[in-house]
Each structure stands twice: as C-alpha cells, then as structure tokens.
Design an enzyme around this catalytic site. Structure first.
Site, PDB file in Angstrom:
ATOM      1  N   MET A 141      67.019  33.151  42.223  1.00 17.95           N
ATOM      2  CA  MET A 141      67.117  33.829  40.929  1.00 17.95           C
ATOM      3  C   MET A 141      67.383  32.809  39.815  1.00 17.95           C
ATOM      4  SD  MET A 141      69.290  37.224  41.972  1.00 17.95           S
ATOM      5  CE  MET A 141      68.963  38.016  40.382  1.00 17.95           C
ATOM      6  N   SER A 142      66.434  32.693  38.909  1.00 12.90           N
ATOM      7  CA  SER A 142      66.583  31.759  37.787  1.00 12.90           C
ATOM      8  C   SER A 142      67.291  32.387  36.603  1.00 12.90           C
ATOM      9  CB  SER A 142      65.198  31.281  37.333  1.00 12.90           C
ATOM     10  OG  SER A 142      64.477  32.363  36.762  1.00 12.90           O
ATOM     11  N   GLY A 143      67.434  33.708  36.618  1.00 11.62           N
ATOM     12  CA  GLY A 143      67.992  34.409  35.472  1.00 11.62           C
ATOM     13  C   GLY A 143      66.935  35.032  34.596  1.00 11.62           C
ATOM     14  N   SER A 155      62.147  36.698  38.644  1.00  9.60           N
ATOM     15  CA  SER A 155      62.959  36.672  39.862  1.00  9.60           C
ATOM     16  C   SER A 155      63.929  37.852  39.901  1.00  9.60           C
ATOM     17  CB  SER A 155      63.712  35.340  39.976  1.00  9.60           C
ATOM     18  OG  SER A 155      64.532  35.112  38.847  1.00  9.60           O
ATOM     19  N   LEU A 184      70.630  28.379  41.253  1.00  9.46           N
ATOM     20  CA  LEU A 184      70.979  26.963  41.269  1.00  9.46           C
ATOM     21  C   LEU A 184      71.407  26.513  39.878  1.00  9.46           C
ATOM     22  CD1 LEU A 184      68.054  25.504  43.421  1.00  9.46           C
ATOM     23  CD2 LEU A 184      70.257  26.433  44.164  1.00  9.46           C
ATOM     24  N   CYS A 203      60.520  19.749  41.377  1.00  4.21           N
ATOM     25  CA  CYS A 203      61.662  20.643  41.542  1.00  4.21           C
ATOM     26  C   CYS A 203      61.378  21.659  42.648  1.00  4.21           C
ATOM     27  CB  CYS A 203      61.960  21.362  40.227  1.00  4.21           C
ATOM     28  SG  CYS A 203      63.391  22.462  40.303  1.00  4.21           S
ATOM     29  N   GLY A 253      60.088  34.466  42.310  1.00  2.08           N
ATOM     30  CA  GLY A 253      59.326  35.181  41.299  1.00  2.08           C
ATOM     31  C   GLY A 253      58.064  34.471  40.869  1.00  2.08           C
ATOM     32  N   CYS A 289      62.520  22.663  31.774  1.00  2.00           N
ATOM     33  CA  CYS A 289      63.849  23.235  31.544  1.00  2.00           C
ATOM     34  C   CYS A 289      64.835  22.255  30.924  1.00  2.00           C
ATOM     35  CB  CYS A 289      64.404  23.802  32.852  1.00  2.00           C
ATOM     36  SG  CYS A 289      64.651  22.594  34.172  1.00  2.00           S
TER      37      CYS A 289
END
Length: 379
Positions: A25-27, A31, A50, A118, A142, A215
C-alpha cells in the site's frame, strides 16, 4: 469446496478466508482499492506500507508516495476496511538500492529509471520476502499490468488500459516473483473504474490525485537532487558541436539529457540543435542536428527473460520493444549475445535513445511482455 478444481479469484485452491494476502500500500487510490476489494471478498488481508525516506523531510515533494501523508492515508484505509496495517522502515535499503545508483548513473551521463529499480530491488524483492515471512499466500499491488496463466505457468501481460499500462516499469519481474504476485487492477478498462470502486468502498482516498514524477525528485528537478546527493557534481564545461567546435558553456552535464533541445543557451543558430551525447569525462555537452539522434542498433544488458524457453535458444527473433515509457512498442529484431546481453535492431530508427533507459520486449502476436534489459551505451 474441492481443492482439486476450485480456485479463488486470486487463482489459489482455498477459500478467501484461508488465503492471506499482503497488499503493498503506497497510500494512493490504486493500492487502496486493491486492499479494499480483497478485504470485501473475504481474504485475510495484511496491508504493508514502506517508508522509503524520512517522511518526506529530506528530498521528497508533498504528495509523493511512501512518505508522510501517504503513510497516514494507507493506515486510514486499513482502519476503514478493518484489516491490519504495518509500516516498515526501508529507508536505508532504498537509499542504497535506488537513490545512490540514480545519482551515480546520472553523473555518468545516463538517464536512469529509479522506479524500475525500486520495483526490482525493494518492492518485489525485500517486501516480497517480508510477505512470505508473514506466511502470505501471495502479494498484491495496485500496478496496472496483468498476470495470466499460460501453458508453462504465469505470464506477464500489458494492462487492458493502454494509457495506464505499467509494463515498462515491471519488465525486470522474475518468474519466481511473478508466481507469487497478483495485480487485481490490470483488467480494468480505465482509471475511472478504479475511482468508482474507491467511492463504492467509501475510501477516504477516492479523489486523491495520482502521484507524478519520481517520488524523491521534487517537481521533476533531477539536477537539484543530484547536487544535494553529490555536492560539486554540477561543474561547468563546454557545449560543442559534433566536430568539436565550441558553441557555448554549460553549468553542469547533469542538467542535460539526450534529445534535449530547449534551455541550451546557444540561440541564434540557423538550425535547431539537440543534445546528442554527454561526454562526462571531459565535461562536454555535444549537440547536433535532429537526424543525429536517430538510433537503429541498441545494446542491452542485465536482461530478464520471461518468454518461453531459454533466452539464447534462438539466434534471433522478431519482437516489439519500448525504449522509453511514453512510446508505443515498435517492431525490432532481438539478437541474443549471451544469457544477459543482446543487440536490438529497431526496424524504424528512434530518436533520443539513451543509456540508462530500459528496453522492454513484447510479443508481436499478443499482449505478453517477454522481458527486457538496460540500454548501456549510446549507439
């Protein structure tokens, strides 16, 4: 339910309640929808986010994934849907495996793609191993890409929505990783469908904007990040034409990329000039006419092969390739040189092919991704 025949929606022979899924989950909305969808279907969902850098304090811009606000958003979705959520500190791993190489590659005159590294070195390696430590049956993300079962096992295929397809960034996914991964959004026709699902589940991130750029690079300003990571990297030098004639000066090779036309500071010339090569050792930016950018032969290494059979089983094969994420696959001939190196001949020359970018292989008769590698020197 017969375990011999019945598979759940993730392709596993057990009831959803007995199937543990770690969701990366990236936020963001993608996801979050994956986690909510699987939780609603009754899966044993565990959300993992993470933290890749110091909560955005060092380099990241507001709204980037994997820091600050996004960690809070991921935790909130988990609370809304009623499944456990963990935040793992991967800052040191991310620094060593992604950011340092990004800086060094850029200093070497390449144009790196840290999002691929990544996925390869952090999300699909260390996080995947963490998922196995949590006794998960699979890990879901996601990403907009499809995993389909073929005659020889799991295959990687382009997303149904070509505008959202992320195959370029996932070519280095290994067969072993693909066996464990799931991509529940890859079949959706558009991002609108994802947002409708987010609204259906009542998620707080339903209207959250998509993250843009890399990012840890604020506003796409690569050079400023490199200067922070490698002080003194932006040394001035000469801008020369392909015959070595000095046309001007620059404030550092790190400010330029292959194919760049604007911002060269050498106006007043009869014809437009483009960056055709970066001579890092001599701190020179070499410019020339647009036709000098045309590349037909692309050397590729660090190849990850996802096609049938061994990579070197045939001397050459017709495929389609992407040499940049924004370009559609183009016809090419793939000639293996070893298990990890190859020469790609573009049937129609492309402009702006740059070392450090990926060259991703596609099947010409289907949506399947056959793997890919890294462009390692200018042709």
């Amino acid at each position: 339910m017969s375990l011999d025949t019945a598979l759940n929606s993730l392709g596993l022979p057990k009831a959803p309640a007995d199937t543990r899924v770690v969701v990366a989950m990236s936020g963001g909305v993608d996801s979050s929808v994956v986690a909510a969808m699987l939780a609603e279907e009754g899966y044993d969902v565990v959300g993992v986010t993470l933290q890749l850098y110091d909560h955005g304090a060092a380099l990241a811009k507001k709204g980037a994934c994997c820091a600050g606000r996004d960690i809070h958003d991921a935790r909130r979705v988990a609370e809304e849907m009623g499944f456990p959520h963990y935040v793992l500190d991967y800052e040191n791993i991310f620094q060593e495996a992604v950011i340092d190489e990004f800086a060094d590659s850029y200093l070497g005159g390449a144009t790196p793609v840290p999002c691929i590294r990544c996925n390869e070195r952090v999300k699909f390696k260390d996080l995947l191993e963490t998922a196995k430590d949590l006794e998960a049956d699979c890990m879901a993300t996601g990403h907009y890409i499809q995993r389909k079962m073929g005659s020889d096992g799991a295959e990687l295929h382009c997303a149904a929505d070509a505008n959202r397809d992320q195959s370029y960034f996932l070519f280095s996914t290994t067969q072993e990783q693909l066996d464990f991964l799931r991509f529940p959004l890859g079949h959706l026709a558009s991002k609108d469908e994802t947002r409708k699902l987010a609204a259906k589940y009542g998620l707080s991130v339903a209207d959250k904007p998509d993250s843009q750029d890399i990012c840890f690079v604020p506003n796409g300003d690569y050079a400023s990040v490199i200067e922070k990571l490698r002080p003194g990297a932006a040394e001035p030098g000469e801008i020369v034409d392909h015959e070595g004639n000095v046309l001007g000066t620059h404030k550092g090779v790190i400010h330029y990329t292959i194919g760049q036309r604007r911002g060269l500071g050498i106006g007043g010339l009869a014809d437009p000039l483009y960056v055709v090569k970066l001579d890092v050792d001599n701190r020179r930016v070499i410019v020339g006419p647009k036709e000098m950018l045309a590349t037909r032969t692309v050397p590729v290494r660090e190849i990850n092969w996802l096609g049938d059979g061994g990579f070197t089983d045939r001397a050459e094969r017709e495929i389609a390739v992407k040499v940049r994420s924004t370009r559609p696959p183009a016809p090419a001939i793939l000639r293996p040189l070893s298990d990890t190196e190859a020469e790609v001949e573009l049937l129609t020359p492309e402009q702006g092919v740059s070392p450090g970018q990926a060259c991703v292989f596609y099947d010409t008769d289907s949506t399947r991704i056959l793997g890919g590698g890294w462009i390692w020197r200018g042709a």
